[in-house]
Design a protein around this motif. Structure first.
Motif, PDB file in Angstrom:
ATOM      1  N   ASP A   1       3.121  -2.919   6.021  1.00 31.90           N
ATOM      2  CA  ASP A   1       4.430  -2.469   5.531  1.00 31.90           C
ATOM      3  C   ASP A   1       4.285  -1.501   4.367  1.00 31.90           C
ATOM      4  N   GLY A   2       3.287  -0.640   4.467  1.00 37.63           N
ATOM      5  CA  GLY A   2       3.049   0.324   3.402  1.00 37.63           C
ATOM      6  C   GLY A   2       3.542   1.712   3.758  1.00 37.63           C
ATOM      7  N   GLU A   3       3.165   2.681   2.947  1.00 37.88           N
ATOM      8  CA  GLU A   3       3.629   4.053   3.120  1.00 37.88           C
ATOM      9  C   GLU A   3       2.451   5.011   2.950  1.00 37.88           C
TER      10      GLU A   3
ATOM     11  N   PRO B   1       0.825  -1.212   0.000  1.00 36.27           N
ATOM     12  CA  PRO B   1       0.000   0.000   0.000  1.00 36.27           C
ATOM     13  C   PRO B   1       0.861   1.265   0.000  1.00 36.27           C
ATOM     14  N   ILE B   2       0.526   2.196  -0.891  1.00 36.02           N
ATOM     15  CA  ILE B   2       1.143   3.519  -0.896  1.00 36.02           C
ATOM     16  C   ILE B   2       0.032   4.546  -1.144  1.00 36.02           C
ATOM     17  N   PHE B   3      -0.205   5.391  -0.146  1.00 40.87           N
ATOM     18  CA  PHE B   3      -1.277   6.372  -0.245  1.00 40.87           C
ATOM     19  C   PHE B   3      -0.726   7.784  -0.042  1.00 40.87           C
ATOM     20  N   VAL B   4      -1.407   8.740  -0.644  1.00 43.95           N
ATOM     21  CA  VAL B   4      -1.143  10.147  -0.384  1.00 43.95           C
ATOM     22  C   VAL B   4      -2.324  10.693   0.405  1.00 43.95           C
ATOM     23  N   ALA B   5      -2.073  11.167   1.614  1.00 37.23           N
ATOM     24  CA  ALA B   5      -3.127  11.711   2.470  1.00 37.23           C
ATOM     25  C   ALA B   5      -3.368  13.163   2.100  1.00 37.23           C
ATOM     26  N   ALA B   6      -4.568  13.467   1.645  1.00 37.42           N
ATOM     27  CA  ALA B   6      -4.895  14.801   1.146  1.00 37.42           C
ATOM     28  C   ALA B   6      -5.955  15.445   2.033  1.00 37.42           C
TER      29      ALA B   6
END
Length: 278
Positions: A74-76, A51-56
């Motif tokens: 173990d995501g970002e 998982p790789i998310f951008v928190a907006a």
């Protein structure tokens, strides 16, 4: 004579790494449904989701939900660029209200995910919008298609302004001509809708929200940044339109896969109430 070179031992089976992510700006109640559906994907044992998310501009509760779920896998989670609260709205009877700046910002966030995926040398990126509840075979179904770009099809009533004499029918998030035309490429709108309803694989020009990007497309340079010279009026300001235009220019085939079952939490709070009942 020198010693013969030794061949390196290959692993018994190679893992397939898939980044899953998107730019997230949803409340915690929506995110819980979304993340639960991602966690329930039925995958082969050699497939690893990263998982790789951008928190907006997430509310504190929503950001806590996202970070806890992602860290456990173990995501970002990357903090997105600050944005005015009023540049996007998802409440009301009509479609979400997007500003041009919001679309451009979301495109930049998705490109950050693509850049990180390339750094990690992953096999796929699965962009899945945070207001979708995906059936457990969604990702497996898209992987089975084998095209450079695969989009899972779902249907949405973009407006709630229907009356007894004017019905608002659900429409797919894939299209045949930009910015959002459901006729073209040899199909009438009826034929296109019927083909998708019959769950037949169909090449499309436009798509978004639930897209699987293969290594070939990643290496070719797909991106959400605006294509120079393209007018930005109306729907053409959408970052997904520019992703599709760039992919076409790179000769990358996009296939719509209508087999998965996906629910779109689009109209709040009405669709959220339906989601609780699923």
């Amino acid at each position: 004579m020198g010693s013969k070179p030794q061949l390196a031992l290959l692993p018994e089976k190679r893992s397939t790494i898939i980044v899953v992510g998107t730019s997230v700006r949803k409340p915690a109640a929506v995110l819980r449904h979304y993340l639960a559906s991602i966690a329930l994907q039925e995958l082969q044992s050699n497939i690893v989701l990263k998982p790789i998310f951008v928190a907006a501009n997430l509310a504190p509760e929503a950001e806590a939900v996202l970070r806890e779920w992602t860290t456990a896998r173990d995501g970002e989670v990357v903090r997105g660029a600050p944005a005015p609260v009023a540049d996007f709205a998802d409440a009301g009877v009509d479609s979400h209200q997007w500003s041009g700046s919001a679309m451009q910002r979301v495109g930049a966030a998705k490109d950050r995910i693509l850049a990180r995926a390339r750094e990690l040398n992953v096999d796929y990126v699965w962009f899945c919008d945070a207001d979708l509840i995906c059936g457990p075979t969604t990702l497996k179904s898209m992987l089975a298609v084998g095209a450079p770009l695969v989009t899972a099809v779902y249907w949405t009533r973009w407006s709630q302004r229907g009356t007894e004499t004017r019905k608002v029918h659900a429409a797919p998030q894939v299209w045949l001509r930009h910015p959002y035309e459901l006729a073209g490429r040899g199909y009438t709108e009826y034929e296109f809708r019927a083909r998708l309803a019959a769950r037949q694989l169909t090449p499309v020009a436009g798509y978004g929200a639930c897209t699987l990007i293969g290594r070939r497309a990643l290496e070719a340079g797909v991106a959400f940044a605006y294509v120079p010279g393209v007018p930005l009026q109306g729907l053409m300001a959408g970052e997904d339109r520019h992703f599709c235009l760039r992919a076409q220019a790179l000769h990358l085939e996009a296939v719509a896969a209508p087999w998965p079952d996906i629910f779109h939490i689009y109209h709040l709070p009405a669709d959220l109430a339906k989601a609780h009942a699923l």
